[in-house]
Scaffold this motif. Sequence first.
Motif, PDB file in Angstrom:
ATOM      1  N   HIS A 100       0.833  -1.206   0.000  1.00 51.51           N
ATOM      2  CA  HIS A 100       0.000   0.000   0.000  1.00 51.51           C
ATOM      3  C   HIS A 100       0.870   1.260   0.000  1.00 51.51           C
ATOM      4  O   HIS A 100       0.552   2.246  -0.680  1.00 51.51           O
ATOM      5  CB  HIS A 100      -0.923  -0.002   1.227  1.00 51.51           C
ATOM      6  CG  HIS A 100      -1.956  -1.077   1.182  1.00 51.51           C
ATOM      7  ND1 HIS A 100      -3.160  -0.939   0.529  1.00 51.51           N
ATOM      8  CD2 HIS A 100      -1.959  -2.335   1.709  1.00 51.51           C
ATOM      9  CE1 HIS A 100      -3.870  -2.047   0.654  1.00 51.51           C
ATOM     10  NE2 HIS A 100      -3.154  -2.918   1.369  1.00 51.51           N
ATOM     11  N   LEU A 101       1.964   1.229   0.757  1.00 46.32           N
ATOM     12  CA  LEU A 101       2.871   2.379   0.778  1.00 46.32           C
ATOM     13  C   LEU A 101       3.505   2.586  -0.590  1.00 46.32           C
ATOM     14  O   LEU A 101       3.619   3.715  -1.072  1.00 46.32           O
ATOM     15  CB  LEU A 101       3.961   2.168   1.830  1.00 46.32           C
ATOM     16  CG  LEU A 101       3.505   2.175   3.284  1.00 46.32           C
ATOM     17  CD1 LEU A 101       4.627   1.710   4.193  1.00 46.32           C
ATOM     18  CD2 LEU A 101       3.030   3.562   3.703  1.00 46.32           C
ATOM     19  N   VAL A 102       3.939   1.493  -1.209  1.00 44.86           N
ATOM     20  CA  VAL A 102       4.565   1.583  -2.532  1.00 44.86           C
ATOM     21  C   VAL A 102       3.575   2.159  -3.541  1.00 44.86           C
ATOM     22  O   VAL A 102       3.918   3.041  -4.347  1.00 44.86           O
ATOM     23  CB  VAL A 102       5.093   0.202  -2.974  1.00 44.86           C
ATOM     24  CG1 VAL A 102       5.572   0.238  -4.419  1.00 44.86           C
ATOM     25  CG2 VAL A 102       6.225  -0.260  -2.047  1.00 44.86           C
ATOM     26  N   GLU A 103       2.325   1.698  -3.507  1.00 42.12           N
ATOM     27  CA  GLU A 103       1.301   2.214  -4.423  1.00 42.12           C
ATOM     28  C   GLU A 103       1.024   3.693  -4.160  1.00 42.12           C
ATOM     29  O   GLU A 103       0.890   4.482  -5.100  1.00 42.12           O
ATOM     30  CB  GLU A 103       0.003   1.411  -4.269  1.00 42.12           C
ATOM     31  CG  GLU A 103       0.080   0.019  -4.846  1.00 42.12           C
ATOM     32  CD  GLU A 103      -1.173  -0.805  -4.552  1.00 42.12           C
ATOM     33  OE1 GLU A 103      -2.164  -0.242  -4.026  1.00 42.12           O
ATOM     34  OE2 GLU A 103      -1.153  -2.012  -4.843  1.00 42.12           O
ATOM     35  N   ALA A 104       0.926   4.076  -2.885  1.00 40.63           N
ATOM     36  CA  ALA A 104       0.666   5.481  -2.545  1.00 40.63           C
ATOM     37  C   ALA A 104       1.822   6.364  -3.010  1.00 40.63           C
ATOM     38  O   ALA A 104       1.606   7.478  -3.511  1.00 40.63           O
ATOM     39  CB  ALA A 104       0.451   5.631  -1.038  1.00 40.63           C
ATOM     40  N   HIS A 105       3.044   5.865  -2.867  1.00 43.51           N
ATOM     41  CA  HIS A 105       4.211   6.607  -3.337  1.00 43.51           C
ATOM     42  C   HIS A 105       4.121   6.827  -4.845  1.00 43.51           C
ATOM     43  O   HIS A 105       4.375   7.930  -5.338  1.00 43.51           O
ATOM     44  CB  HIS A 105       5.492   5.844  -2.965  1.00 43.51           C
ATOM     45  CG  HIS A 105       6.741   6.529  -3.395  1.00 43.51           C
ATOM     46  ND1 HIS A 105       7.426   6.177  -4.542  1.00 43.51           N
ATOM     47  CD2 HIS A 105       7.426   7.561  -2.842  1.00 43.51           C
ATOM     48  CE1 HIS A 105       8.482   6.954  -4.670  1.00 43.51           C
ATOM     49  NE2 HIS A 105       8.505   7.809  -3.647  1.00 43.51           N
ATOM     50  N   GLU A 106       3.749   5.791  -5.580  1.00 39.74           N
ATOM     51  CA  GLU A 106       3.622   5.896  -7.041  1.00 39.74           C
ATOM     52  C   GLU A 106       2.520   6.882  -7.419  1.00 39.74           C
ATOM     53  O   GLU A 106       2.681   7.672  -8.345  1.00 39.74           O
ATOM     54  CB  GLU A 106       3.319   4.518  -7.640  1.00 39.74           C
ATOM     55  CG  GLU A 106       4.533   3.611  -7.728  1.00 39.74           C
ATOM     56  CD  GLU A 106       5.637   4.183  -8.617  1.00 39.74           C
ATOM     57  OE1 GLU A 106       5.337   4.610  -9.760  1.00 39.74           O
ATOM     58  OE2 GLU A 106       6.795   4.233  -8.160  1.00 39.74           O
ATOM     59  N   GLU A 107       1.399   6.822  -6.701  1.00 41.17           N
ATOM     60  CA  GLU A 107       0.253   7.674  -7.042  1.00 41.17           C
ATOM     61  C   GLU A 107       0.492   9.149  -6.742  1.00 41.17           C
ATOM     62  O   GLU A 107      -0.154  10.006  -7.342  1.00 41.17           O
ATOM     63  CB  GLU A 107      -1.006   7.193  -6.298  1.00 41.17           C
ATOM     64  CG  GLU A 107      -1.554   5.892  -6.857  1.00 41.17           C
ATOM     65  CD  GLU A 107      -2.911   5.533  -6.272  1.00 41.17           C
ATOM     66  OE1 GLU A 107      -3.666   6.443  -5.850  1.00 41.17           O
ATOM     67  OE2 GLU A 107      -3.218   4.327  -6.241  1.00 41.17           O
TER      68      GLU A 107
END
Length: 197
Positions: A100-107
């Motif tokens: 979830h952190l990785v996805e939020a960073h990408e977004e």
Amino acid sequence: MKTVCPTRRTLLTSASALVLAGTLAACGESAAEKAAKEVGSRNGDGSMTLFEPAERGAPVELAGETIQGATWDSADERGKVVVVNLWASWCGPCAKEAPHLVEAHEETKGEDVAFVGINYRESSKETGRAQGEEWGFVWPSVYDKSGQSAIDMQGKMTTQPSTAVLDREGRIAAVVLGPVTTSTLVGVVEDTLAESA
């Protein structure tokens, strides 16, 4: 200050986790569970507390050497919204939260947003670095062997994991105690960015 309580599903999951924990205790502990007990692990339920701008305290003063061998200082990030995530390799909920952190960073990439981790009470920088790389953490993580970050983060990040969102002045705008989801984190970041838009 507004506290957002966990959903019924989260509460049921927490109750199930307690039953599962009792079962696991009877069957023996994993290495991660033993390590967590040694450092005083405390898991959160995912509840979020939002702080209105007028209720926020002084800017956070978080600084230190990172597991990547550089230095990081929150003062250098003024003008950006900063996501601070406290994690450790021995923390089971941290592993579940990592994607979830990785996805939020990408977004949120390309916006005035910075991510930083606090590698909490890790046995060594090498262990933290290897775990962070495995989980896809491309942002720096301050190495916190002693637990000093609890003071630096004004006592608001009290579980593993915990996530705080700092406003452009470096003040704590929101804290999630326990695993955070991509949608929750991106929503808080976007709201905090919009405050000074």
